[in-house]
Design a protein around this motif. Structure first.
Motif, mmCIF file in Angstrom:
data_model
loop_
_atom_site.group_PDB
_atom_site.id
_atom_site.type_symbol
_atom_site.label_atom_id
_atom_site.label_comp_id
_atom_site.label_asym_id
_atom_site.label_seq_id
_atom_site.Cartn_x
_atom_site.Cartn_y
_atom_site.Cartn_z
ATOM 1 N N PHE A 45 0.759 -1.138 -0.116
ATOM 2 C CA PHE A 45 0.015 -0.112 0.260
ATOM 3 C C PHE A 45 0.922 1.235 0.016
ATOM 4 O O PHE A 45 0.406 2.268 -0.785
ATOM 5 N N LYS A 46 1.861 1.389 0.753
ATOM 6 C CA LYS A 46 2.682 2.422 0.933
ATOM 7 C C LYS A 46 3.490 2.402 -0.368
ATOM 8 O O LYS A 46 3.892 3.727 -0.812
ATOM 9 N N LYS A 47 3.712 1.511 -1.108
ATOM 10 C CA LYS A 47 4.621 1.617 -2.255
ATOM 11 C C LYS A 47 3.782 2.271 -3.543
ATOM 12 O O LYS A 47 4.057 3.104 -4.219
ATOM 13 N N ARG A 48 2.222 2.230 -3.410
ATOM 14 C CA ARG A 48 1.479 2.874 -4.150
ATOM 15 C C ARG A 48 1.314 4.335 -3.930
ATOM 16 O O ARG A 48 0.901 4.912 -5.039
ATOM 17 N N LEU A 49 1.457 4.559 -2.762
ATOM 18 C CA LEU A 49 1.469 6.018 -2.333
ATOM 19 C C LEU A 49 2.954 6.873 -2.068
ATOM 20 O O LEU A 49 2.766 7.434 -1.286
ATOM 21 N N ALA A 50 3.776 6.122 -2.554
ATOM 22 C CA ALA A 50 5.247 6.739 -2.460
ATOM 23 C C ALA A 50 5.283 8.149 -2.553
ATOM 24 O O ALA A 50 4.638 8.975 -3.355
ATOM 25 N N SER A 51 5.577 8.763 -1.441
ATOM 26 C CA SER A 51 5.894 10.192 -1.134
ATOM 27 C C SER A 51 7.195 10.717 -1.196
ATOM 28 O O SER A 51 8.160 10.126 -0.771
ATOM 29 N N SER A 52 7.433 11.908 -1.947
ATOM 30 C CA SER A 52 8.784 12.692 -2.083
ATOM 31 C C SER A 52 9.233 12.941 -0.543
ATOM 32 O O SER A 52 10.160 13.442 -0.154
ATOM 33 N N ASN A 53 8.184 13.093 0.480
ATOM 34 C CA ASN A 53 8.354 13.786 1.595
ATOM 35 C C ASN A 53 8.855 12.645 2.583
ATOM 36 O O ASN A 53 9.353 13.288 3.758
ATOM 37 N N GLY A 54 9.255 11.450 2.287
ATOM 38 C CA GLY A 54 9.543 10.542 3.051
ATOM 39 C C GLY A 54 8.616 9.778 3.996
ATOM 40 O O GLY A 54 7.510 10.190 3.884
ATOM 41 N N GLU A 55 9.146 9.069 5.044
ATOM 42 C CA GLU A 55 8.291 8.760 6.148
ATOM 43 C C GLU A 55 7.702 9.855 7.139
ATOM 44 O O GLU A 55 8.679 10.141 7.726
ATOM 45 N N PRO A 56 6.596 10.039 7.175
ATOM 46 C CA PRO A 56 6.024 11.078 8.215
ATOM 47 C C PRO A 56 6.140 10.660 9.622
ATOM 48 O O PRO A 56 6.133 9.573 9.949
ATOM 49 N N LYS A 57 6.190 11.460 10.409
ATOM 50 C CA LYS A 57 6.106 11.156 11.895
ATOM 51 C C LYS A 57 4.904 10.422 12.475
ATOM 52 O O LYS A 57 3.846 10.902 11.904
ATOM 53 N N PRO A 58 5.256 9.321 12.850
ATOM 54 C CA PRO A 58 4.088 8.430 13.587
ATOM 55 C C PRO A 58 3.200 9.147 14.255
ATOM 56 O O PRO A 58 3.254 10.107 14.829
ATOM 57 N N LEU A 59 1.664 8.358 14.396
ATOM 58 C CA LEU A 59 0.662 9.112 14.926
ATOM 59 C C LEU A 59 0.488 8.296 16.405
ATOM 60 O O LEU A 59 0.643 7.114 16.406
ATOM 61 N N SER A 60 -0.091 8.973 17.260
ATOM 62 C CA SER A 60 -0.528 7.923 18.446
ATOM 63 C C SER A 60 -1.891 7.210 18.136
ATOM 64 O O SER A 60 -2.423 7.523 17.184
ATOM 65 N N GLN A 61 -2.250 6.164 18.907
ATOM 66 C CA GLN A 61 -3.492 5.399 18.576
ATOM 67 C C GLN A 61 -4.614 6.458 18.671
ATOM 68 O O GLN A 61 -5.531 6.369 17.547
ATOM 69 N N ASP A 62 -4.712 7.277 19.288
ATOM 70 C CA ASP A 62 -5.791 8.458 19.427
ATOM 71 C C ASP A 62 -5.879 9.391 18.171
ATOM 72 O O ASP A 62 -6.942 9.656 17.756
ATOM 73 N N GLU A 63 -4.891 9.634 17.892
ATOM 74 C CA GLU A 63 -4.432 10.666 16.726
ATOM 75 C C GLU A 63 -5.149 9.737 15.413
ATOM 76 O O GLU A 63 -5.701 10.416 14.456
ATOM 77 N N SER A 64 -4.788 8.480 15.318
ATOM 78 C CA SER A 64 -5.105 7.734 14.247
ATOM 79 C C SER A 64 -6.550 7.601 14.078
ATOM 80 O O SER A 64 -7.040 7.652 12.944
ATOM 81 N N THR A 65 -7.254 7.247 15.069
ATOM 82 C CA THR A 65 -8.779 7.524 15.240
ATOM 83 C C THR A 65 -9.238 8.599 14.971
ATOM 84 O O THR A 65 -10.441 8.545 13.868
ATOM 85 N N THR A 66 -8.864 9.666 15.379
ATOM 86 C CA THR A 66 -9.296 11.040 14.762
ATOM 87 C C THR A 66 -9.153 11.299 13.486
ATOM 88 O O THR A 66 -10.059 11.761 12.644
ATOM 89 N N LEU A 67 -7.990 10.818 12.941
ATOM 90 C CA LEU A 67 -7.647 11.121 11.442
ATOM 91 C C LEU A 67 -8.647 10.063 10.571
ATOM 92 O O LEU A 67 -9.151 10.494 9.685
ATOM 93 N N TRP A 68 -8.540 8.844 10.904
ATOM 94 C CA TRP A 68 -9.602 8.073 10.252
ATOM 95 C C TRP A 68 -11.046 8.287 10.210
ATOM 96 O O TRP A 68 -11.553 8.478 9.222
#
Length: 221
Positions: free
Chosen positions: A177-200
């Protein structure tokens, strides 16, 4: 050979209550036919028709095949989307995350520059609907990449949002999946579980309200 990832309870549930999802899972894990030889047009068509799990079979950084069956966790179903819908989703999510900033542009030149870079439809969406649905997800990205212009942050953070959700998936699903969305910005700073829920919550709204309403049955059962 790697054993396929599966969840028997999930299978029983979708086969009884949501049979529409099952064909998408089968397609994701479909085994492609042999590629055509000496016919570039046919080869391009073959490549476009490859299931997502087989898209990167020549990539040395990935296993030969990434079969995956357990889509019980809802965010994982993003991997079932075709490339064109993923691209649209990334654009909408990026604009929504920064919709309030876009709506606060004061000068005519700034507004016109953003309209030209993002497209008038996306810009108007930010002003009319986007700024009112973004919620707490805006705060997750508010202090990221402040060295970039607003347009650049819009364009990068839409992709980053999808990449960050995939960080919580098993590698067999996340890597292709990440290969399909390859970004020139590199790997972004990870999220916490709560942040992931909000983002989803935001990503799901963008997908089912703005990008692909017909996919609602795949995400709400």
């Amino acid at each position: 050979m790697r054993q396929p990832t599966y969840n028997k309870a999930f299978f029983a549930d979708i086969l009884e209550h949501n049979k529409t999802l099952w064909p998408l899972i089968l397609l994701y894990n479909a085994t492609p036919k042999e590629p055509p030889k000496d016919d570039m047009r046919a080869l391009r068509s073959w490549l476009q028709a490859l299931p997502a799990s087989a898209r990167f079979i020549a990539d040395k950084d990935l296993p030969k095949r990434n079969f995956f069956w357990d889509f019980q966790e809802e965010t994982r179903r993003l991997a079932l989307l075709p490339d064109n819908l993923l691209a649209q989703l990334a654009k909408i999510v990026g604009v929504t995350l920064h919709a309030k900033s876009l709506a606060q542009l004061v000068t005519r030149n700034d507004r016109q520059a953003c309209q030209e870079a993002l497209g008038i439809e996306l810009f108007n969406y930010a002003l009319v609907r986007g700024q009112y649905v973004v919620g707490g997800a805006a705060e997750i990205f508010a202090k990221r990449n402040l060295d970039l212009t607003l347009v650049e942050r819009v364009q990068i953070h839409g992709l980053d949002a999808l990449l960050l959700l995939a960080n919580f998936w098993p590698d067999d699903l996340a890597q292709p999946f990440k290969k399909r969305l390859a970004s020139s910005n590199g790997e972004p700073k990870p999220l916490s579980q709560d942040e992931s829920t909000t983002l989803w919550r935001l990503v799901k709204k963008c997908l089912l309200r703005e990008v692909a309403p017909t996919w609602t049955p795949y995400f709400t059962f």
